[in-house]
Design a protein around this motif. Sequence first.
Motif, PDB file in Angstrom:
ATOM      1  N   ASP A 181     -11.830  38.657 -38.474  1.00  0.00           N
ATOM      2  CA  ASP A 181     -12.353  38.176 -37.196  1.00  0.00           C
ATOM      3  C   ASP A 181     -11.985  36.739 -36.874  1.00  0.00           C
ATOM      4  N   GLY A 182     -10.761  36.365 -37.118  1.00  0.00           N
ATOM      5  CA  GLY A 182     -10.365  35.019 -36.746  1.00  0.00           C
ATOM      6  C   GLY A 182      -9.119  34.559 -37.474  1.00  0.00           C
ATOM      7  N   TYR A 183      -8.731  33.350 -37.152  1.00  0.00           N
ATOM      8  CA  TYR A 183      -7.568  32.705 -37.752  1.00  0.00           C
ATOM      9  C   TYR A 183      -8.015  32.099 -39.075  1.00  0.00           C
ATOM     10  N   ARG A 184      -7.408  32.521 -40.176  1.00  0.00           N
ATOM     11  CA  ARG A 184      -7.859  32.181 -41.517  1.00  0.00           C
ATOM     12  C   ARG A 184      -6.993  31.081 -42.132  1.00  0.00           C
ATOM     13  N   ILE A 185      -7.655  29.943 -42.473  1.00  0.00           N
ATOM     14  CA  ILE A 185      -6.962  28.782 -43.025  1.00  0.00           C
ATOM     15  C   ILE A 185      -7.548  28.452 -44.398  1.00  0.00           C
ATOM     16  N   LEU A 186      -6.713  28.471 -45.429  1.00  0.00           N
ATOM     17  CA  LEU A 186      -7.134  28.036 -46.757  1.00  0.00           C
ATOM     18  C   LEU A 186      -7.041  26.521 -46.812  1.00  0.00           C
ATOM     19  N   VAL A 187      -8.147  25.849 -47.200  1.00  0.00           N
ATOM     20  CA  VAL A 187      -8.169  24.386 -47.222  1.00  0.00           C
ATOM     21  C   VAL A 187      -8.259  23.833 -48.652  1.00  0.00           C
ATOM     22  N   ASP A 188      -7.873  24.633 -49.634  1.00  0.00           N
ATOM     23  CA  ASP A 188      -7.787  24.189 -51.031  1.00  0.00           C
ATOM     24  C   ASP A 188      -6.370  23.700 -51.313  1.00  0.00           C
ATOM     25  N   ARG A 189      -6.253  22.670 -52.133  1.00  0.00           N
ATOM     26  CA  ARG A 189      -4.937  22.170 -52.526  1.00  0.00           C
ATOM     27  C   ARG A 189      -4.276  23.121 -53.526  1.00  0.00           C
ATOM     28  N   LEU A 190      -5.098  23.754 -54.372  1.00  0.00           N
ATOM     29  CA  LEU A 190      -4.584  24.701 -55.365  1.00  0.00           C
ATOM     30  C   LEU A 190      -4.894  26.124 -54.916  1.00  0.00           C
TER      31      LEU A 190
END
Length: 123
Positions: free
Chosen positions: A17-26
């Motif tokens: 249900d949306g635009y998925r952004i991973l905000v982890d460096r690893l």
Amino acid sequence: MMQLKIERIYTKPVDLDGYRILVDRLWPRGISKVNAHLDWWAKQVGPSNELRKWFGHDPAKYDEFKQRYLAELADNPALTELKEKVTAQLATTNVILLYGAKDEQHNQAVILKELLDKQLGNH
């Protein structure tokens, strides 16, 4: 109105249900890139390795972690890119900031959401 949300990457997406952004460096352990259903990996916006290791997901260090992370973000051009991408996507869909930490209250996605909400006038 579209929403900015945060979610553990290990949570099974209900209906994407949306635009998925991973905000982890690893990259999070134990999850394949296929199962992550990512639209974008914003690894440069994650806390520095030094800060991440210092924090160690210790809730007692969270307030100091937040201050240090916000200081890192102030000088990080990746934050501008993230803000632009989130703004563009929110025009048509929800945006989900994904993170791998087990602690749902004490992680960088919580801080990023607060910061973006403030900058985008959502709060």
